[in-house]
Design an enzyme around this catalytic site. Structure first.
Site, PDB file in Angstrom:
ATOM      1  N   GLU A  58      39.284  39.270 -82.998  1.00 57.18           N
ATOM      2  CA  GLU A  58      40.709  39.553 -83.211  1.00 57.18           C
ATOM      3  C   GLU A  58      40.978  40.332 -84.494  1.00 57.18           C
ATOM      4  O   GLU A  58      41.634  39.832 -85.419  1.00 57.18           O
ATOM      5  CB  GLU A  58      41.522  38.247 -83.206  1.00 57.18           C
ATOM      6  CG  GLU A  58      41.416  37.503 -81.900  1.00 57.18           C
ATOM      7  CD  GLU A  58      42.383  36.318 -81.799  1.00 57.18           C
ATOM      8  OE1 GLU A  58      43.060  36.005 -82.792  1.00 57.18           O
ATOM      9  OE2 GLU A  58      42.467  35.737 -80.710  1.00 57.18           O
ATOM     10  N   GLU A 110      38.562  33.600 -75.449  1.00 61.55           N
ATOM     11  CA  GLU A 110      39.368  32.458 -75.888  1.00 61.55           C
ATOM     12  C   GLU A 110      40.551  32.295 -74.949  1.00 61.55           C
ATOM     13  O   GLU A 110      41.234  33.264 -74.626  1.00 61.55           O
ATOM     14  CB  GLU A 110      39.956  32.648 -77.299  1.00 61.55           C
ATOM     15  CG  GLU A 110      38.994  32.459 -78.422  1.00 61.55           C
ATOM     16  CD  GLU A 110      39.642  32.632 -79.798  1.00 61.55           C
ATOM     17  OE1 GLU A 110      40.862  32.396 -79.937  1.00 61.55           O
ATOM     18  OE2 GLU A 110      38.915  33.010 -80.725  1.00 61.55           O
TER      19      GLU A 110
HETATM   20  C1  PNW Z   1      43.045  32.743 -82.352  1.00 61.46           C
HETATM   21  N1  PNW Z   1      49.100  34.453 -83.332  1.00 61.46           N
HETATM   22  O1  PNW Z   1      43.919  32.938 -83.399  1.00 61.46           O
HETATM   23  C2  PNW Z   1      41.771  32.560 -83.099  1.00 61.46           C
HETATM   24  O2  PNW Z   1      40.729  33.408 -82.704  1.00 61.46           O
HETATM   25  C3  PNW Z   1      41.351  31.135 -83.245  1.00 61.46           C
HETATM   26  O3  PNW Z   1      40.552  31.011 -84.392  1.00 61.46           O
HETATM   27  C4  PNW Z   1      42.574  30.249 -83.264  1.00 61.46           C
HETATM   28  O4  PNW Z   1      42.270  28.919 -83.582  1.00 61.46           O
HETATM   29  C5  PNW Z   1      43.202  30.355 -81.897  1.00 61.46           C
HETATM   30  O5  PNW Z   1      43.495  31.692 -81.564  1.00 61.46           O
HETATM   31  C6  PNW Z   1      44.464  29.531 -81.721  1.00 61.46           C
HETATM   32  O6  PNW Z   1      45.477  29.987 -82.571  1.00 61.46           O
HETATM   33  C7  PNW Z   1      45.204  33.305 -83.299  1.00 61.46           C
HETATM   34  O7  PNW Z   1      49.724  34.365 -84.378  1.00 61.46           O
HETATM   35  C8  PNW Z   1      45.980  33.077 -84.420  1.00 61.46           C
HETATM   36  O8  PNW Z   1      49.613  34.811 -82.245  1.00 61.46           O
HETATM   37  C9  PNW Z   1      47.276  33.469 -84.431  1.00 61.46           C
HETATM   38  C10 PNW Z   1      47.781  34.085 -83.311  1.00 61.46           C
HETATM   39  C11 PNW Z   1      47.004  34.310 -82.190  1.00 61.46           C
HETATM   40  C12 PNW Z   1      45.705  33.925 -82.181  1.00 61.46           C
END
Ligand code: PNW
Length: 473
Positions: free
Chosen positions: A165, A374
């Site tokens: 990401e 994921e």
């Molecule tokens: C992903 N947003 O993070 C990550 O790859 C993981 O480490 C994380 O724990 C998981 O999704 C759940 O959040 C994100 O702000 C963090 O939309 C923030 C966002 C999306 C994905």
């Protein structure tokens, strides 16, 4: 419709180093940007940090046994850069590499395929102090680190992912500041995006030069699955702007060797992009073996109506901040809550977004296998009196999304695997330990692990390749 998946499909769980390992000061590991950020007052819920996390560093063997019990045939984890190469320069620390070698051997002994991510957000703080991702040199440092890990583990790890990401690293890290390193400079964020892209290209080249021929290289992106309020040209233009920043800023150079023209135009008032040097986009465009897609919920946009909001209220699902994570688009776009049931993150449950993304990349990147690296949901799971943890909401979430994947395969998408986020409850970044994404519950007092009912449901799916029904109640 078939509820059976092709043979050889990867059913995995996913984690990231800083979210689970703990042991942040062992064997010469130095602080990453997330150590510094989480120890800065006010940056995470409750002041939570990854100091101990779920102590996976010391409980690796137990966690691999848990996965074996869940019948999964793959595990996606990340390597902590500052554990392997403290300060981000120079030789590798043997004990750091040994930890991952032992993890991989343990996985292979249990018939679980390791899927290794090189960068899941834990940049060595020393590299941040030298400029971080907005500085070009970081891309070079990342490629050298990739080579070190590739040389050490390439004999036993087949599947490699450069970045997780990069959108979050660039725009939550350097524009909205809700992630480490917490900077709020939109131009720095665009520079970071480019240098993450460049780092991906250089690291892919470095990996190809040290991995055996069977080595597979991929990247995991989190493109927004966009919806509009109406089909008006204004709303569709808002969607185009967000799409340029969430998806095409990465897939443009990575898959086609060029930044999208509309992105350069949309951001022209901020920067002339002169940090992109001759040859960079050719370096970024490296042949890949698959594309990883992370998906949680759709994003609903419209054209901005009133005056540009000074405060980004988090309705795009990325957390509230004084600063927008969408450089150049914020004053043109309004974000709206997506319809449907909400998870504990306030994210809406809508599997059609996953289906649409899979069909989109099937069209846009024909011949490139896809992997859902994921997908999952947070719910406030609590153990019952007998210690068991029932999470029917998560089972419904997984059922809906796995069914959407199956439907995409029927409609022509070449999807090779699905990774449930996450194996364990863990450190959910700025949200700390309050948000539980695990298929396995962790008691944060004792660190005891208890598979939730969703883990048992997922185990049945992984063992049979057939989507189990959703239990009633
Ligand atoms: C992903 N947003 O993070 C990550 O790859 C993981 O480490 C994380 O724990 C998981 O999704 C759940 O959040 C994100 O702000 C963090 O939309 C923030 C966002 C999306 C994905």
């Amino acid at each position: 419709m078939s509820d059976t998946f092709p043979p050889g499909f990867l059913w995995g769980t996913a984690t990231a180093a800083y979210q689970i390992e703990g042991a942040v000061r062992e064997n010469g590991r130095t602080p990453s940007i997330w150590d510094v950020f989480s120890h800065t007052p006010g940056k995470t819920e409750n002041g939570d940090t990854g100091d101990t996390a779920v102590d996976h560093f010391h409980r690796r063997a137990e966690d691999v046994r848990l996965m074996a019990d869940l019948d999964v045939n793959a595990y996606r984890f990340s390597v902590s850069w500052p554990r392997v190469q403290p300060t981000g320069r120079g030789p590798a620390v043997q004990r750091g590499l040994d930890f991952y070698r032992e993890l991989v051997d343990d996985l292979l002994d249990h018939g679980i395929e390791p899927v290794l991510t090189l960068y899941h957000w834990d940049l060595p703080q020393e590299l941040e102090s030298a400029g971080g991702w907005p500085a070009r040199e970081t891309a070079q440092r990342f490629a050298e680190y990739a080579r070190l890990v590739g040389e050490a583990l390439g004999d036993r790890v087949t599947r490699w992912t450069t970045l997780n990401e990069p959108w979050c690293s660039a725009f939550l890290g350097y524009a909205s500041g809700v992630h480490a390193p917490g900077r709020t400079d939109p131009v720095a964020a665009l520079r970071a995006a480019h240098h993450l892209n460049l780092g991906h290209g250089l690291a892919t080249q470095a990996l190809r030069s040290v991995l055996p021929a069977r080595g597979q290289v991929s990247v995991s992106l989190n493109p927004s699955a966009l919806r509009t309020l109406t089909n008006s040209p204004e709303d569709l233009d808002a969607k185009r702007r967000v799409d340029a920043l969430s998806s095409r800023i990465f897939t443009g150079p990575m898959l086609t060797g060029a930044y999208p023209k509309d992105l350069l135009a949309d951001t022209a008032r901020l920067t002339d992009w002169s940090f992109v040097q001759d040859g960079d986009t050719a370096t970024i465009r490296q042949p890949l073996d698959s594309l990883g897609i992370n998906y949680y919920q759709p994003t609903v946009v419209s054209a901005a109506t009133g005056e540009a909001g000074a405060r980004h209220d988090g309705s795009d699902g990325h957390g509230a901040s004084e600063h927008s994570p969408w450089p150049g688009a914020d004053s043109h776009v309004a974000f709206h809550p997506a319809p449907g049931e909400l998870t504990d993150m306030g994210w809406s449950v809508d599997p059609s977004g996953l289906y649409d993304l899979l069909m989109r990349y099937t069209r846009e990147a024909p011949g490139l296998p896809l992997m859902i690296t994921e997908n999952g949901a947070a719910y406030p799971d609590k153990p019952a009196a007998d210690g068991s943890v029932h999470d029917p909401d998560r089972i419904r979430y997984l059922h809906g999304h796995v069914s959407a994947v199956r439907r995409a395969i029927t409609d022509g998408a070449d999807v090779r695997g699905y990774f449930l986020w996450s194996l364990l409850d863990n450190f959910e970044w700025a949200y700390g330990y309050g948000k539980r994404f695990g298929a396995v519950h962790v008691d944060y007092e004792t660190l005891r692990r208890t598979p939730k009912s969703s883990a048992l449901w997922y185990a049945r799916l992984a063992a049979t390749g057939v989507i189990p029904e959703v239990p009633i109640g």
